[in-house]
Scaffold this motif. Structure first.
Motif, short mmCIF file in Angstrom:
data_model
loop_
_atom_site.label_atom_id
_atom_site.label_comp_id
_atom_site.label_asym_id
_atom_site.label_seq_id
_atom_site.Cartn_x
_atom_site.Cartn_y
_atom_site.Cartn_z
N ARG A 16 1.34 6.84 3.15
CA ARG A 16 2.34 5.79 3.05
C ARG A 16 2.11 4.93 1.81
NH1 ARG A 16 3.08 2.87 8.87
NH2 ARG A 16 4.36 1.48 7.57
N HIS A 17 0.87 4.61 1.51
CA HIS A 17 0.58 3.82 0.31
C HIS A 17 0.92 4.61 -0.94
CE1 HIS A 17 -1.87 1.94 -2.88
NE2 HIS A 17 -1.65 0.82 -2.21
N GLU A 18 0.56 5.88 -0.93
CA GLU A 18 0.81 6.72 -2.11
C GLU A 18 2.29 6.80 -2.42
OE1 GLU A 18 0.71 11.48 -2.91
OE2 GLU A 18 -1.05 10.61 -1.92
N VAL A 19 3.13 6.95 -1.38
CA VAL A 19 4.57 7.14 -1.59
C VAL A 19 5.29 5.81 -1.77
CG1 VAL A 19 6.71 7.98 -0.53
CG2 VAL A 19 4.62 9.35 -0.40
N TYR A 20 5.06 4.87 -0.86
CA TYR A 20 5.89 3.66 -0.82
C TYR A 20 5.37 2.53 -1.70
CZ TYR A 20 7.86 6.27 2.98
OH TYR A 20 8.44 7.26 3.71
N ALA A 21 4.11 2.57 -2.06
CA ALA A 21 3.58 1.56 -2.98
C ALA A 21 3.47 2.12 -4.39
CB ALA A 21 2.22 1.07 -2.48
N GLU A 22 2.73 3.20 -4.53
CA GLU A 22 2.46 3.72 -5.88
C GLU A 22 3.67 4.45 -6.47
OE1 GLU A 22 -0.97 6.19 -5.55
OE2 GLU A 22 -2.22 4.63 -4.66
N ALA A 28 3.70 -3.61 -2.61
CA ALA A 28 2.70 -3.82 -3.65
C ALA A 28 1.51 -2.88 -3.44
CB ALA A 28 2.23 -5.27 -3.64
N VAL A 29 0.96 -2.42 -4.55
CA VAL A 29 -0.27 -1.62 -4.49
C VAL A 29 -1.40 -2.52 -4.01
CG1 VAL A 29 -1.94 -0.31 -5.86
CG2 VAL A 29 0.53 -0.06 -6.29
N ASN A 30 -2.23 -1.98 -3.11
CA ASN A 30 -3.36 -2.79 -2.64
C ASN A 30 -4.67 -2.04 -2.86
OD1 ASN A 30 -4.24 -1.37 -0.02
ND2 ASN A 30 -2.04 -1.67 0.35
N PRO A 31 -5.78 -2.77 -3.00
CA PRO A 31 -7.07 -2.14 -3.32
C PRO A 31 -7.53 -1.12 -2.28
CG PRO A 31 -7.18 -4.51 -3.66
CD PRO A 31 -5.88 -4.24 -2.99
N ALA A 32 -7.14 -1.31 -1.01
CA ALA A 32 -7.58 -0.39 0.03
C ALA A 32 -6.82 0.93 -0.01
CB ALA A 32 -7.41 -1.03 1.40
N ALA A 33 -5.73 0.97 -0.75
CA ALA A 33 -4.90 2.17 -0.86
C ALA A 33 -4.45 2.66 0.52
CB ALA A 33 -5.62 3.28 -1.61
#
Length: 610
Positions: A16-22, A28-33
Motif C-alpha cells: 500500500r505504501h509503495e503504490v499509494y504513497a511512493e 505522504a511517504v513515511n519512514p516506516a514505508a
C-alpha cells in the motif's frame, strides 16, 4: 489457506505504501514505508492472490457491520444515502504488485470480492475508482454516483452497483476466463468459485450426498439432512397405509382435477369455507402463481430481512418489483417489532407485504394477538401475505386463517410439508376472501396436486392427535439439541425458536459458518449456512433442523469435530476452499494463481489501485 499473520499484514501495508504513497502520491511517504488506516482494525477482510507462493495483489472488503466506511472521510450519509444501507459492502484498495500488472490478477481479485460479498448476503457494492481507471470499473458493471473525491494527488470516482447486476455481468464477461483457469486456479475461499444455479437457494444440499440421480438411495440412511426443514417424524399411520394400499393405481391414475375432496377436508378440519381456499403443489407454487397475478414491475413490496428467500426471489428476479426490507437482527433477538412494521406499512404505499410467522430462518414468532394488532393497522390498499408454514409448532390456535376470510387484503399461506411430514408430496393452500380465491383458482392448472398427495393430505388431516403429539415431541428434541450444542461451544449463541430448527451464531475468531458446514459434511451431516441470505448473519450463522435422537447425536458430534478439528489443507470447504472468518479485524483470504493468471490472457489496463 491461512489465517492472518503479521507477515501477511506487513506485506499489505508495504505494498500500500509503495503504490499509494511512493507511486501515486495519494499519501505522504513515511519512514516506516508502511501504510494502513483505522479500518484495518474494524473487521475488514483482505482477499490475497498469490502466484507461485509470491503475493501478487489484494483487495479489501468493508462489511456493513464494521460500522465505518473509507468513504466516510469524504462524503456524508446525506450526500450518499447508500452509506446507511445495511446490505451494502465497500470494496476498496484493489492493488496489484508491479510484476503482475497486465495479467488476470486484478480481474480475479474483483471477481473474488464479488463472490465474497454475495456469500455474505450483500446486495450493493460501493467503491472508489481512480479516475484514469474508470473504464475498467465500468466494464465490470460499476456506475458513477455523481460524486468525485480528491485524496492527495489522486482523483477518484465514487461508484456503485447492485450485486445482482455485477454477478450477471461477471457471468457473461468472465465465464471464458474462469473456464480457462479451471484447475490451475487454487481457490481457497470459503464459498464456491461459481454461484449455484439460477433460482432461489434453498436447503437440500444433502442430496449431493445421496445423489440427485437416485442411483444411491441407500445413502439416505447414512446422511443427516439437517439443512432442510423436513419433519424428523414419519407421516401419520393412516397416511402410510393409504399410500401403501395400491401404489400402482396411485401412479397411473389421474387425480381429481381440482382436488375438491382435499379442499373440503381442509375446510372441515380448519373451520373455513371451502370457497375461501386455493390449493397448490406446495407453498412455492402458490407464491409464484399469486405474485405473478397480483404484482407488476411497478409494484412495491415490503419484506422482513431476513426471511424465507423465495419471496425476494419472485418479487425481484421473476417480476422485477421494487422491494424494501425491514431489517431484524441479533440485537433484538431476531424479533419483528409490530410498531416498526406497522409504521413502515403506513408510510410506504406498498402493494404487498410478507410476514412469515413463525419466521424462517430466524424462528421468531409474533403471538396471535400481536398479529391481530398488525392486521388492524395494515392500510387497505396493501395486501398482507402471512406465511404459516410452521404455525403448528406454535399451536394450531395461533393461525390467522379465519381472519383472512373476512378481509380482502389478508391472505394466509399454509404448507402441509413441514408440519405434516409431507414435504415430498407438495401440498399447500391459501386462505383468502372468496373473491380473491375464486380469481386465483382460475389461474390454477388442472391436476395441480397429485393423487398420492391428495390421498396423503386427507389422511393426515384425519389424525390431528398424532401430529399434536409429534409437534410436542419436536419441542422437547429441540430443547435437548440446543442444550447439547451449547455444551460443545458455550460462546455460540443459540436461538431455540419455536419451530423445528435452531439458529446457531458462531463466536468471532473461530471458523466461519461456511467452514463449519463444510467440515460437518465430511461426517455426512448437512447443515445450512445462512450467510448468503442476509448481511445480518455476518457469515457466522447456521440453521440446524431438529432430527430424531440418533440424528441429533450425529449433529452434535459433527459440530464438535468441526469446531475442534484443525483446518488442515482446507479440503473440506466448497470447491476445495476454506477460511476462518472470525469477524475480527483483517482476516486474510487467499486465492493462489500458481501461474494461471498470466495463462488466462486477460490484460486489464494497469490495475494498480482502487
Amino acid at each position: 489457506m491461512r489465517r492472518e499473520t503479521p507477515a501477511d499484514r506487513d506485506w499489505i501495508h508495504r505494498l500500500r505504501h509503495e503504490v499509494y504513497a511512493e507511486e501515486l502520491g495519494q499519501h505522504a511517504v513515511n519512514p516506516a514505508a508502511r501504510l494502513h488506516d483505522a479500518l484495518d482494525e474494524r473487521g475488514v477482510t483482505y482477499l490475497v492472490a498469490t502466484s507461485g507462493g509470491t503475493p501478487a495483489g489484494f483487495v479489501s472488503i468493508t462489511p456493513p457491520w464494521a460500522g465505518q466506511w473509507s468513504l466516510d472521510k469524504y462524503l456524508s450519509r446525506t450526500e450518499l444515502p447508500a452509506l446507511d444501507a445495511a446490505d451494502a459492502f465497500e470494496i476498496r484498495i484493489l492493488t496489484v504488485a508491479s510484476p503482475f500488472r497486465g495479467t488476470a490478477v486484478a480481474t480475479l481479485l474483483m471477481y473474488a470480492a464479488l463472490r465474497w460479498v454475495q456469500s455474505r448476503g450483500g446486495r450493493r457494492v460501493l467503491a472508489m475508482g481512480r479516475a484514469e481507471l474508470v473504464d475498467m470499473y465500468r466494464a465490470a458493471g460499476l456506475r458513477p454516483t455523481g460524486h468525485t473525491v480528491v485524496s492527495g494527488a489522486v482523483t477518484f470516482e465514487v461508484m456503485s452497483a447492485a450485486v445482482d447486476t455485477l454477478a450477471t455481468r461477471a457471468r457473461r464477461r468472465y465465464a471464458a476466463v474462469l473456464d480457462r483457469l479451471g484447475d490451475g486456479l487454487d481457490w481457497r475461499l470459503d464459498m464456491p468459485m461459481r454461484p449455484g444455479a439460477d433460482g432461489c437457494a434453498h436447503g437440500g444440499a444433502s442430496f449431493d450426498g445421496i445423489g440427485a440421480d437416485f442411483r444411491r438411495l441407500h445413502r439416505r440412511r447414512e446422511v443427516v439432512a439437517a439443512d432442510v426443514l423436513d419433519a424428523w417424524f414419519p407421516p401419520a399411520p393412516g397416511v402410510l397405509d393409504v399410500l401403501a394400499e395400491d401404489p400402482g393405481w396411485h401412479a397411473r391414475t389421474s387425480p381429481p382435477v381440482a382436488a375438491d375432496g382435499l379442499r373440503a377436508e381442509i375446510a372441515a378440519a380448519r373451520g373455513l369455507p371451502a370457497a375461501a381456499l386455493t390449493l397448490g403443489a406446495g407453498s412455492s407454487d402458490l407464491i409464484f402463481r399469486a405474485f405473478r397475478e397480483w404484482l407488476t414491475p411497478a409494484s412495491r413490496v415490503l419484506l422482513i430481512d431476513p426471511t424465507y428467500g423465495e419471496y425476494a426471489h419472485v418479487a425481484t428476479e421473476v417480476i422485477g418489483c421494487r422491494v424494501d426490507r425491514l431489517p431484524i437482527g441479533p440485537a433484538d433477538g431476531w424479533r419483528i417489532d409490530v410498531d416498526r412494521l406497522a409504521g413502515a406499512l403506513a408510510g410506504g404505499d406498498y402493494d404487498l407485504a410478507v410476514v412469515v410467522n413463525p419466521n424462517n430462518p430466524t424462528g421468531g414468532r409474533l403471538p396471535r394477538a400481536a398479529m391481530q394488532d398488525l392486521i388492524a393497522r395494515v392500510p387497505a390498499r396493501t395486501r398482507l401475505w402471512i406465511d404459516e408454514a410452521y404455525v403448528g409448532y406454535a399451536g394450531p390456535d395461533q393461525s390467522l386463517a379465519p381472519l383472512a376470510v373476512e378481509r380482502p387484503n389478508i391472505v394466509v399461506c399454509t404448507s402441509m410439508s413441514k408440519m405434516y411430514a409431507l414435504s415430498g408430496m407438495r401440498v399447500a393452500y391459501l386462505t383468502s376472501d372468496e373473491t380473491t380465491a375464486s380469481a386465483l383458482r382460475r389461474w390454477t392448472p388442472p391436476w395441480a396436486v397429485s393423487l398420492p398427495a391428495q390421498l396423503a393430505a386427507v389422511a393426515a388431516l384425519r389424525d390431528p392427535e398424532y401430529y399434536a403429539a409429534r409437534w410436542a415431541q419436536t419441542a422437547q428434541l429441540r430443547s435437548e439439541l440446543a442444550q447439547a450444542l451449547r455444551a460443545v461451544e458455550p460462546a455460540a449463541h443459540i436461538e431455540a425458536a419455536v419451530a423445528n430448527f435452531l439458529l446457531v451464531t458462531l463466536p468471532a475468531g473461530g471458523p466461519s459458518a461456511a467452514e463449519v458446514v463444510a467440515r460437518c459434511r465430511r461426517d455426512d451431516v448437512y447443515l445450512r449456512d445462512l450467510s448468503p441470505m442476509s448481511p445480518a448473519f455476518r457469515g457466522r450463522t447456521i440453521r440446524i433442523a431438529v432430527k430424531d435422537p440418533a440424528g441429533n447425536a450425529r449433529i452434535v458430534a459433527a459440530y464438535r469435530a468441526a469446531l475442534t478439528t484443525p483446518s488442515r489443507d482446507d479440503a473440506g470447504c466448497p470447491d476445495g476452499a476454506a477460511s476462518r472468518d472470525g469477524g475480527a479485524a483483517g482476516h486474510i483470504r487467499a486465492a493462489s494463481l500458481d501461474g494461471a493468471a498470466t495463462a488466462a490472457g486477460v490484460q486489464p489496463a494497469r490495475p494498480a489501485a482502487r
